[in-house]
Design an enzyme around this catalytic site. Sequence first.
Site, PDB file in Angstrom:
ATOM      1  CB  SER A 109      -0.897   0.004   1.245  1.00 50.70           C
ATOM      2  OG  SER A 109      -1.563   1.249   1.384  1.00 50.70           O
ATOM      3  CE1 TYR A 133      -6.202   5.125  -2.896  1.00 46.88           C
ATOM      4  CE2 TYR A 133      -4.443   5.011  -1.279  1.00 46.88           C
ATOM      5  CZ  TYR A 133      -5.704   4.664  -1.697  1.00 46.88           C
ATOM      6  OH  TYR A 133      -6.486   3.850  -0.905  1.00 46.88           O
ATOM      7  CB  THR A 159      -6.565   2.470  -5.422  1.00 48.01           C
ATOM      8  OG1 THR A 159      -5.700   1.412  -4.985  1.00 48.01           O
ATOM      9  CG2 THR A 159      -7.908   2.353  -4.721  1.00 48.01           C
ATOM     10  NE  ARG A 168     -13.532   3.248   4.919  1.00 49.71           N
ATOM     11  CZ  ARG A 168     -12.366   3.646   4.419  1.00 49.71           C
ATOM     12  NH1 ARG A 168     -11.370   3.977   5.224  1.00 49.71           N
ATOM     13  NH2 ARG A 168     -12.197   3.719   3.118  1.00 49.71           N
ATOM     14  CE  LYS A 233      -7.025  -2.947  -3.940  1.00 48.55           C
ATOM     15  NZ  LYS A 233      -7.879  -2.060  -3.138  1.00 48.55           N
ATOM     16  CG  HIS A 258     -11.148   0.506  -0.927  1.00 47.61           C
ATOM     17  ND1 HIS A 258     -10.383   1.183  -1.830  1.00 47.61           N
ATOM     18  CD2 HIS A 258     -10.565   0.703   0.282  1.00 47.61           C
ATOM     19  CE1 HIS A 258      -9.375   1.778  -1.185  1.00 47.61           C
ATOM     20  NE2 HIS A 258      -9.466   1.494   0.095  1.00 47.61           N
ATOM     21  N   GLY A 290     -11.923  -9.245  -1.963  1.00 44.12           N
ATOM     22  CA  GLY A 290     -13.151  -8.933  -1.237  1.00 44.12           C
ATOM     23  C   GLY A 290     -13.844 -10.191  -0.748  1.00 44.12           C
ATOM     24  NE  ARG A 293     -12.713 -12.521   5.205  1.00 48.64           N
ATOM     25  CZ  ARG A 293     -12.330 -11.560   4.362  1.00 48.64           C
ATOM     26  NH1 ARG A 293     -11.560 -11.840   3.309  1.00 48.64           N
ATOM     27  NH2 ARG A 293     -12.683 -10.302   4.555  1.00 48.64           N
ATOM     28  NE  ARG A 313     -12.226  -5.528   6.611  1.00 49.90           N
ATOM     29  CZ  ARG A 313     -12.807  -5.217   5.457  1.00 49.90           C
ATOM     30  NH1 ARG A 313     -12.820  -6.087   4.455  1.00 49.90           N
ATOM     31  NH2 ARG A 313     -13.366  -4.028   5.284  1.00 49.90           N
TER      32      ARG A 313
END
Length: 366
Positions: A109, A133, A159, A168, A233, A258, A290, A293, A313
């Site tokens: 990132s 970015y 991105t 958020r 992205k 995202h 996204g 898992r 995550r």
Amino acid sequence: EMSSRMVCVADFEEYANEKLARTYKEYFSSGADQCQTLKENAEAFKRLRIRPRFLRDVSCRDLSTTLLGEKVDFPVGVSSTALQGLAWPDGDICTARAAAQLHSCMIVSTYANNSVEEISAASPGGLKWFQLYIMPDRPFTQRLVRRAEAAGYKALVVTVDLPVVGKRYPDLKNRFHLPPHLSVPNLQGLQSSASQSNDERNYGSGASPEDPALCWKDIDWLSSITNLPIILKGILTAEDAGIALDHPGVKGILVSNHGGRQLDGVPATIEVLPEIVAAVGERLEVYLDGGVRTGTDVLKALALGARAVFVGRPAIWGLAYNGEDGVAEVLKILRNELDLAMALSGCRCPAEIKHPLVVREEYYSK
Ligand code: FNR
């Protein structure tokens, strides 16, 4: 042994949510607004069903593939997430080392807490892409591109879904900001502009990366200043994927929302993947992130045309559990689960994971 309790990615999520300070936990876990898209990312995978094939001799399996010509051992990489230092000291370096150890790919990132140079030096030989970015300060952006090139990054992941930062609730309530012991070295020297003074949104670093004026000609500008392949992205429609085809520097699309943190109400990435794949055919590589898992999630994404998937995550949860080793464990779990899902569905390699392997759940109600 400590690890024996950690058998699936969800175990790492549970551990991380217990361990991390609430403000940081909420920063990592939250989605935009009412989190409809965040939830959908995971739930949409569960609406897909696998049609396994048997009697195919699956005794020898090979999970390896290539990403823009670079070999990886299995089609799961780590997506770009900001501020990994909140999860573990030198978190970004630990993630890079884990990805390198597993011969996977890491997207670093812009908002890493270690510099592109430090991360690269600490993970020699590991495939790394740099998430960029395109900032209002174009000369600064260009210097950052030069740094990523010099440090050996193999692609620029631009991105596009952040012309402004999503809303958020937890971060607003917590007045989330970067603790004083952490910095964002890739943005060192970037001046904050007057219109970007909202410190909830720039993590208190004084600088904000988003450019609401960004448009397609800026993608052409970027291709004019670099030879690195560009991956967009955040593309979510066949229309935008079609436009991407007219921009020669673009070599890939990472279908992403995202992690549900930007526009709430957009579909799950696994739901839009087919239309993007149909729009670009073989002309661009298409990836997805996204809500991935499990190994069967990876299998489903590949069956619907993704060349590889990325996880955001889950890598953070691995970091929070045990730094580099924790991320490596998470990646191994996904690799081994994919291997298992392939064996159980009659696929010996990613190329055999094809469309008729997966149907939507409505199929069975007909
Ligand atoms: C992100 N994401 C992100 N994307 C990006 O391009 N640059 C960034 O700095 C960040 N930062 C970031 C921080 C955190 C805490 C999260 C959760 C996500 C989005 C990320 O790259 C990716 O698209 C999602 O995380 C993928 O979804 P999952 O795997 O987290 O469900």
